[in-house]
Design a protein around this motif. Sequence first.
Motif, short mmCIF file in Angstrom:
data_model
loop_
_atom_site.label_atom_id
_atom_site.label_comp_id
_atom_site.label_asym_id
_atom_site.label_seq_id
_atom_site.Cartn_x
_atom_site.Cartn_y
_atom_site.Cartn_z
N GLN A 114 0.83 -1.21 0.00
CA GLN A 114 0.00 0.00 0.00
C GLN A 114 0.86 1.26 0.00
OE1 GLN A 114 -3.22 -0.14 2.97
NE2 GLN A 114 -3.21 -2.36 2.79
N ILE A 115 1.95 1.24 0.78
CA ILE A 115 2.83 2.40 0.84
C ILE A 115 3.45 2.68 -0.53
CG2 ILE A 115 5.03 3.22 1.77
CD1 ILE A 115 4.33 1.87 4.41
N LEU A 116 3.96 1.62 -1.17
CA LEU A 116 4.58 1.79 -2.48
C LEU A 116 3.57 2.28 -3.52
CD1 LEU A 116 7.01 -1.21 -3.11
CD2 LEU A 116 7.55 1.21 -3.30
N SER A 117 2.41 1.62 -3.57
CA SER A 117 1.40 1.99 -4.56
C SER A 117 0.92 3.42 -4.36
CB SER A 117 0.20 1.06 -4.48
OG SER A 117 0.59 -0.26 -4.76
N GLU A 118 0.59 3.76 -3.12
CA GLU A 118 0.09 5.11 -2.85
C GLU A 118 1.14 6.17 -3.14
OE1 GLU A 118 -1.75 5.76 1.02
OE2 GLU A 118 -2.39 3.67 0.99
N GLY A 119 2.40 5.87 -2.79
CA GLY A 119 3.47 6.85 -3.00
C GLY A 119 3.71 7.09 -4.48
N VAL A 120 3.75 6.01 -5.26
CA VAL A 120 3.98 6.17 -6.70
C VAL A 120 2.77 6.85 -7.34
CG1 VAL A 120 4.46 4.97 -8.86
CG2 VAL A 120 5.57 4.22 -6.77
N ASP A 178 3.77 -7.27 -8.85
CA ASP A 178 2.70 -7.05 -9.80
C ASP A 178 1.85 -5.84 -9.44
OD1 ASP A 178 3.50 -9.16 -11.28
OD2 ASP A 178 2.06 -10.58 -10.44
N SER A 179 1.61 -5.68 -8.15
CA SER A 179 0.70 -4.62 -7.73
C SER A 179 1.30 -3.23 -7.95
CB SER A 179 0.30 -4.79 -6.26
OG SER A 179 1.36 -4.40 -5.43
N ILE A 180 2.64 -3.12 -7.88
CA ILE A 180 3.19 -1.79 -8.13
C ILE A 180 3.55 -1.58 -9.60
CG2 ILE A 180 4.09 -1.46 -5.78
CD1 ILE A 180 6.93 -1.86 -7.14
N ARG A 181 3.53 -2.65 -10.37
CA ARG A 181 3.88 -2.53 -11.78
C ARG A 181 2.99 -1.50 -12.49
NH1 ARG A 181 5.95 -5.38 -16.54
NH2 ARG A 181 5.80 -3.65 -17.99
N LEU A 182 1.69 -1.58 -12.22
CA LEU A 182 0.74 -0.70 -12.89
C LEU A 182 0.97 0.78 -12.57
CD1 LEU A 182 -2.73 -2.47 -12.78
CD2 LEU A 182 -1.44 -1.73 -14.80
N VAL A 183 1.09 1.10 -11.30
CA VAL A 183 1.30 2.50 -10.93
C VAL A 183 2.66 3.00 -11.40
CG1 VAL A 183 -0.34 2.67 -9.03
CG2 VAL A 183 1.93 1.78 -8.57
N ARG A 184 3.64 2.11 -11.38
CA ARG A 184 4.96 2.45 -11.90
C ARG A 184 4.88 2.82 -13.38
NH1 ARG A 184 9.55 1.15 -14.51
NH2 ARG A 184 8.09 0.40 -16.07
N ASP A 185 4.15 1.99 -14.15
CA ASP A 185 4.00 2.25 -15.57
C ASP A 185 3.34 3.61 -15.81
OD1 ASP A 185 5.12 -0.20 -16.06
OD2 ASP A 185 3.30 -1.18 -16.75
N GLU A 186 2.35 3.93 -15.01
CA GLU A 186 1.66 5.23 -15.16
C GLU A 186 2.61 6.40 -14.94
OE1 GLU A 186 -2.63 3.57 -13.46
OE2 GLU A 186 -1.64 5.26 -12.47
N SER A 187 3.46 6.24 -13.95
CA SER A 187 4.40 7.31 -13.61
C SER A 187 5.40 7.52 -14.75
CB SER A 187 5.12 6.92 -12.32
OG SER A 187 5.65 8.04 -11.69
N MET A 188 5.95 6.44 -15.26
CA MET A 188 6.88 6.50 -16.38
C MET A 188 6.19 7.08 -17.62
SD MET A 188 10.04 5.48 -16.02
CE MET A 188 11.14 4.47 -15.02
#
Lengths: 200, 200
Positions: A70-76, A130-140
């Motif tokens: 949750q911390i990683l996803s919310e932060g990204v 997997d769960s942070i992959r999506l938010v990471r992709d959005e940021s990039m």
Amino acid sequence: MGLEAAHADGARAAPARRSGTRQQIIDAAVALIANRGFSATSVDDIAAAAGVAKGSIFYIFGSKTDMFEQILSEGVRRLTDDLRAAGAGLTGASALAALVTELLRNVHEHPAFAKLMTAEVFRTGRHWQDSIRLVRDESMAVFADVVHEARPDLDAALVGAAVFGATLVTGLEWLAFQPERTFDEVRAAILATTHGLLPG
Amino acid sequence: MGLEAAHADGARAAPARRSGTRQQIIDAAVALIANRGFSATSVDDIAAAAGVAKGSIFYIFGSKTDMFEQILSEGVRRLTDDLRAAGAGLTGASALAALVTELLRNVHEHPAFAKLMTAEVFRTGRHWQDSIRLVRDESMAVFADVVHEARPDLDAALVGAAVFGATLVTGLEWLAFQPERTFDEVRAAILATTHGLLPG
């Protein structure tokens, strides 16, 4: 993710106190994990640093792994929102300068989170990958979109990653090893590096 | 560091076998730590993955922390040597292109080490931080020197970090998330990003 559920619970029970406790736990966890790593940081350590009962962490987040996810996803996601807001209405070199400035501001304002994100985002074999992959992709993608619009001849995804990486690493280098530099000096160095990339 | 001593011991005892065992342990440790982190990786895990007795690890390296410190220092030193060799006799844009190419080649050839270095190099509060600081500075300085020689008007240390960061992050992005790209595509994207930086 269970986040919305947690928020809804908090709203029903004691919204201000709950949200305050949640943020205290997140701040403590990010600070500890950024320096020691995920596995070396126990829930006991986090509870002690946050000044909360260990049970609160499990009650709010479920488990240590769920909490970190949750911390990683919310932060990204927060970073992505900030980047989108910064680049809104701009194109070309002005848009890229706005994104670089905003990412650097984020690293400066949340240095522990920036370290933790840098350390975790390329790991494989983690539960939460997997769960942070999506938010990471959005940021990039915020960087890639600006590149693609101004220079369709380039490989926007890779060039976007290069600008993102230049900014992130220079920001971390600044905070960890060259803290005497000013924000404007660091920003100018990154923009000089990517100066020839986009017109405008 | 105790490294020279370890090598001397090895040379006296059983050089080939000893150096083979040492490298097996290093390879196993890097692969495990890159994905799980330092604390989550036990000496038992490393011994099992390397196919050696746990005692060999303590005999060769002293402790888990000493082992990791030696791995990081040696890895960054090897990278620095490779970068210096790649840039030798070149200046300006040609030198920078050679350094970018060599760093990318290193990330491609040693992806687990690149992840581990990225995760650890900005951490504070680690036992080994001081010992890797020096070799880290040397590695960054190879980039900074090229920038300084061609563009003395720029902040070479920060611009060098930006080019280093652009290359490292794009390389990791490639290997983790866009493995269908070729080496030349990734290299071209990084060079396009830094294209306007140096003359020549």
